[in-house]
Design a protein around this motif. Structure first.
Motif, PDB file in Angstrom:
ATOM      1  N   PHE A 269       0.827  -1.211   0.000  1.00 10.43           N
ATOM      2  CA  PHE A 269       0.000   0.000   0.000  1.00 10.43           C
ATOM      3  C   PHE A 269       0.860   1.259   0.000  1.00 10.43           C
ATOM      4  O   PHE A 269       0.624   2.197  -0.776  1.00 10.43           O
ATOM      5  CB  PHE A 269      -0.916  -0.010   1.229  1.00 10.43           C
ATOM      6  N   ILE A 391      -4.498   1.998  -5.945  1.00  7.89           N
ATOM      7  CA  ILE A 391      -4.613   1.426  -4.601  1.00  7.89           C
ATOM      8  C   ILE A 391      -5.670   0.322  -4.611  1.00  7.89           C
ATOM      9  O   ILE A 391      -5.497  -0.736  -4.000  1.00  7.89           O
ATOM     10  CB  ILE A 391      -4.963   2.525  -3.575  1.00  7.89           C
ATOM     11  N   THR A 395      -4.917  -3.654  -4.016  1.00  9.83           N
ATOM     12  CA  THR A 395      -5.609  -4.380  -2.952  1.00  9.83           C
ATOM     13  C   THR A 395      -6.235  -5.661  -3.484  1.00  9.83           C
ATOM     14  O   THR A 395      -6.085  -6.741  -2.897  1.00  9.83           O
ATOM     15  CB  THR A 395      -6.705  -3.485  -2.332  1.00  9.83           C
TER      16      THR A 395
END
Length: 462
Positions: A269, A391, A395
């Protein structure tokens, strides 16, 4: 949004720019880039063997005709792999020494040699092994074995042959990516000493009539010898006091823990966030974060490739190639999807023009036309989706890989590989990678679309 942009421009951007231009980090980044001919050749060899050997053996069975037909090519691919990915640390040591010496404006070739030698001298050249005998052997056999330099020991009535060898380098243990951190550390140590002495003019000076090549070689003798002796002393003293080779200690206490930390979602992240925040401000985030991406995730990438080539268990779930394959398909920010949403939803002539011009390069992950032509850089309207889309894709891809829904990346695919093919090839031909890529593209589309539609209402400022 404008307030946040202004604050980051004032306080974050100058620091990021300094880090991006720091010469030691630039040398480290360029060292990895310079190895591209070797790494890509090794990646191609690994990929070809996957399709010629591993897939047929898995889905058809051992001794199949496809593998038999390609046996000569498989052998050649093995040789290419042996000279590239299998000795990654050796290649890197020379590349890093060259680039670091170049950064200090001293002879790069001498720097490459010093760095390479400083790394090689730390590799243990001995190995021991013990072989337990199923039955006792005669005294005559014992005499023959001991005369050959081995030892026959008896413990609890069981005979064991103990033998040691010297004068060879354990190839698989020390030459590959497992020793990359040692190559980095001693590249720094040796070349910095070398450059310091060269800059201080502590050299052997030759007359002007001597050819430049000879003059350079003599000038490097004293700085090179001092740098290598200092490296040798460090290796020797450490092993005497700690009881283990320094290269093993670095691998166990520095490299492995860092690689372990890199496998967490938090690390992924942060990397994705920093890359895209830097890109938003016009800095090449991928290059600036290159030293981290390559020295940590790049090591994991090579380890996976080597394990895949040798038919071993894949050690790491997330590697450098995972970012390229799944996180930013079409370029940083998943800007390929930005171009698609512009062509579908935008009513602005200027955006549509950039969209038409940028879609071709975007298919090959080249996004500079849209980054600086639209622009996305310092565009408050597109700042949020530019960071949020990757992002989201990171994920999804991370947890899909960790959960085993898609195989880990094992092949270093060239970054201009079209999006749909990239993940498929990078995972060694896992069809589920295509599904994962499609899911990520759809998610990115959902994120980008509202902002492109909202941009229709903004005025064009001349």
């Amino acid at each position: 949004m404008n307030g946040l942009v202004n604050w980051m421009e004032k306080y974050v951007l100058p620091t990021a720019a300094k880090i991006g231009s720091e010469k030691h980090l630039v040398a480290l980044r360029d060292a990895f880039i310079s190895m591209m001919p070797a790494t890509m050749a090794g990646a191609v060899a690994t990929l070809l063997n996957a399709f010629m050997r591993d897939f047929p053996n898995t889905y058809i069975g051992e001794g199949n005709k496809i593998t038999a037909f390609f046996e000569p090519v498989i052998g050649i691919n093995g040789l290419v792999w042996t000279g590239t990915l299998a000795i990654m640390a050796v290649i890197f040591a020379a590349s890093f020494g060259y680039n670091l010496a170049k950064a200090y404006e001293v002879d790069p070739l001498s720097g490459a040699i010093v760095s390479l030698v400083a790394f090689i001298m730390g590799i243990p050249q001995t190995a021991t092994t013990a072989l337990e005998l199923p039955e006792k052997i005669s005294k005559e056999a014992v005499n023959i074995i001991t005369s050959a330099g081995a030892e026959v020991a008896v413990k609890d009535g069981v005979q064991t042959i103990n033998t040691a060898g010297w004068g060879f380098f354990p190839f698989s243990k020390y030459m590959g990516a497992t020793s990359l951190f040692t190559a980095i550390i001693f590249g720094f140590v040796s070349v910095l000493i070398f450059a310091f002495l060269m800059k201080k003019n502590i050299i052997i000076k030759m007359p002007d009539s001597v050819p430049p090549a000879v003059s350079k070689a003599f000038a490097a003798i004293i700085p090179g010898a001092v740098a290598l002796y200092v490296s040798g002393i460090i290796y020797f003293v450490f092993e005497k006091f700690v009881g283990m080779p320094l290269i093993d200690w670095i691998t166990e206490t520095i490299q492995k823990p860092l690689l372990g930390l890199s496998q967490g979602y938090g690390a992924v992240f942060i990397i994705v966030l920093l890359v895209h925040v830097l890109w938003f401000f016009g800095l090449h985030g991928t290059n600036i974060m290159g030293p981290v991406l390559q020295s940590v995730y790049g090591v994991a990438m090579v380890e996976n490739s080597n394990a895949f080539q040798q038919g071993q268990a894949i050690p790491y779930k997330w590697v450098a190639g995972s970012f390229e394959a799944f996180v930013w398909p079409g370029g940083a920010g998943v800007t390929l999807i930005l171009l698609v949403t512009i062509l579908i939803f935008s009513k602005r002539a200027d955006y549509k023009t950039v969209g038409k011009l940028g879609i071709g390069p975007g298919l090959f992950n080249i996004n500079e036309p849209v980054m600086f032509g639209l622009p996305v850089v310092l565009n408050p309207m597109f700042g949020i989706p530019f960071v949020l889309a990757p992002i989201a894709t990171a994920t999804i891809a991370y947890f899909a890989t960790v959960a085993g829904l898609v195989k880990p990346v094992v092949v270093n695919v060239i970054w201009v590989m079209p999006t749909m093919l990239s993940g498929f090839l990078a995972t060694g031909g896992d069809w589920r990678a295509i599904v994962l890529t499609l899911v990520n593209l759809v998610v990115a589309f959902i994120i980008w679309a509202p902002f492109v539609i909202a941009a229709n209402k903004t005025e064009i400022i001349d």
